[in-house]
Design a protein around this motif. Sequence first.
Motif, mmCIF file in Angstrom:
data_model
loop_
_atom_site.group_PDB
_atom_site.id
_atom_site.type_symbol
_atom_site.label_atom_id
_atom_site.label_comp_id
_atom_site.label_asym_id
_atom_site.label_seq_id
_atom_site.Cartn_x
_atom_site.Cartn_y
_atom_site.Cartn_z
ATOM 1 N N VAL A 499 0.836 -1.206 0.000
ATOM 2 C CA VAL A 499 0.000 0.000 0.000
ATOM 3 C C VAL A 499 0.869 1.252 0.000
ATOM 4 N N SER A 500 0.264 2.356 -0.372
ATOM 5 C CA SER A 500 0.934 3.659 -0.319
ATOM 6 C C SER A 500 0.891 4.180 1.113
ATOM 7 N N ILE A 501 2.014 4.709 1.587
ATOM 8 C CA ILE A 501 2.023 5.253 2.949
ATOM 9 C C ILE A 501 1.156 6.509 3.043
ATOM 10 N N LEU A 502 0.964 7.216 1.910
ATOM 11 C CA LEU A 502 0.136 8.417 1.911
ATOM 12 C C LEU A 502 -1.338 8.057 2.059
ATOM 13 N N ASP A 503 -1.753 6.956 1.441
ATOM 14 C CA ASP A 503 -3.159 6.551 1.523
ATOM 15 C C ASP A 503 -3.453 5.772 2.803
ATOM 16 N N SER A 504 -2.526 4.917 3.198
ATOM 17 C CA SER A 504 -2.781 4.022 4.329
ATOM 18 C C SER A 504 -2.405 4.621 5.678
ATOM 19 N N GLY A 505 -1.458 5.567 5.675
ATOM 20 C CA GLY A 505 -0.974 6.118 6.944
ATOM 21 C C GLY A 505 -0.066 5.165 7.701
ATOM 22 N N ILE A 506 0.403 4.094 7.025
ATOM 23 C CA ILE A 506 1.327 3.149 7.678
ATOM 24 C C ILE A 506 2.737 3.720 7.566
ATOM 25 N N LEU A 507 3.133 4.471 8.577
ATOM 26 C CA LEU A 507 4.427 5.152 8.549
ATOM 27 C C LEU A 507 4.963 5.314 9.964
ATOM 28 N N ASP A 508 6.253 5.552 10.058
ATOM 29 C CA ASP A 508 6.925 5.799 11.340
ATOM 30 C C ASP A 508 7.823 7.022 11.185
ATOM 31 N N SER A 509 8.042 7.725 12.287
ATOM 32 C CA SER A 509 8.966 8.858 12.234
ATOM 33 C C SER A 509 10.407 8.352 12.294
ATOM 34 N N PHE A 510 11.282 9.002 11.535
ATOM 35 C CA PHE A 510 12.697 8.630 11.595
ATOM 36 C C PHE A 510 13.252 8.881 12.992
#
Length: 535
Positions: A499-510
């Motif tokens: 999935v796209s991190i922009l669409d899914s929101g599956i992200l972490d801060s560096f």
Amino acid sequence: MKPTQKQYIIPSEHVQSYVEDGIKKLGVMIEETYGPSGKNILLDSKKANNPDILKSGSKIIRNLRTANPAQNLILLMLEDSFQKINSTSGDGTKTFFLITSYLILNGFKYILQNSHALETKIGITKTINYALAILQDKSIPITTKEFWNKVIERYIPNDDNLQFIFKEAFEKIGKSGDLKIKTETGKNSDLIIERGMQVNRGFFSPYFITDVEKMVVNFENPYILITSQKITIEDGVLLNLLEPIIYEKRPLLIISPEIEEQALSSLILNKVNGILDVAYIKVPQVFNADKTIFEDLALYTNAKLINSFRDWKAIQRSDLGQAEKVLLTKTKSIFWSKFTNQEKAIQKKCQELKQQILISDSDYENEKRENRRKNLSGATAIINIGGVTDLETYERRSRAELGLIGAKACLYEGVLPGGGFSFVHLSEEVENWSRSNFYGDALTGSNLVIKSLIKPIQVLLTQEVDRSTIIPKYLTSIDEIKKIKDIYTSYNIKDHKIVSILDSGILDSFKSIRLGLQTSVSLTYSILSIASMII
């Protein structure tokens, strides 16, 4: 002589078993609660009538205590380290516990029982540093409103419309604006925007108060005199300045580091006798930060800062600043700007402060600059978080505050694909690098790091059991993830989809990843360095 409590020494040959048992017990609970399919832990806190339901890694580590005091010492070390990660980046406690536990449990074999342990440690340290350098290069800055909204959705709970409220707040004050969270039990959550520059100094004397009931000074459309000189009436400058203002019947606010007693008495008499609405704020110039208050206020109110005796002698009414409104309490003052044409000058100053923050290595100075920048921008968002009960309100506020820390961590150092996706790609790249740069025990240490990075996603994937195949799902999924090269993609564990991190929101801060990996290595070395224990 008071009797001392007996203490027991646990010799080094038994320390390993205590450490392993404690970490394994905690590891079982962390794995059970990890990821979107993770379950909750029911805790009898012994401190309240109602039990707690926990899923947060930091809360589980903080509350878990065993009947064994030696294991509890290890748990306290874990709690202290991971609480710092939580408070500075708001994320990642469970992920980095899994990495740390792998390093510790395998470190007993490769570090403690190895005569060349130093080489193994060098391999671990250099590999972590190299991994962080790669991740920093790949981190994605937040440059659009849409991207920032996805970050808010990732970190802020959606209870009581909080995601919408936080988005609206940042829309009005900017991504790095000043935001405060308060609680209001019995009401729905809402947003209040306060505009104005604030100074942490209030009126010098209660004689200046205009509203006795509220104990405040409230001025509409006042003149503002800002000077670093001592206020005196001997030279007649102040009296000459006051005369036309008295006829104009506008309030006057004077700000300086010091005032002569006779001048103060004169101002108070004018106020008490109804001749002039006047007030005085004393701002001693003890530190450099105190001096910047004068500069910022002068800029905000379009005043000329009177810095020398020569300027004081030549002062005119046109040198005075103005404000739409000023509110003074005993401890602070708030100014609302009158001049819209000052916005460009204020924005320019804020940009200068931002540049100084980027090139400076001083955390103390940068904190002061950031506070100045926020204060000059002149807007504060106050989010009142509501709930039916105090317990619900407190729990909701706690999650929102933690989420806000996590979201702001993304602003400072960018984001990476979440869900363990970044670690999978990182492990392959680091493995190729380590084979070219290490051998022997150093390579062993590097391989420990590489395998530990895969541990979080292995735990996530093994939760999704696929009984239709003999091959473990996590092996096939990891192979699929390694084929993806787009930095804007991540992996949805539940649906097993890219999935796209922009669409899914599956992200972490560096930032959370950086702090987590650095903490994991430091904690590993600390625990593996324990020879004996005294309890």
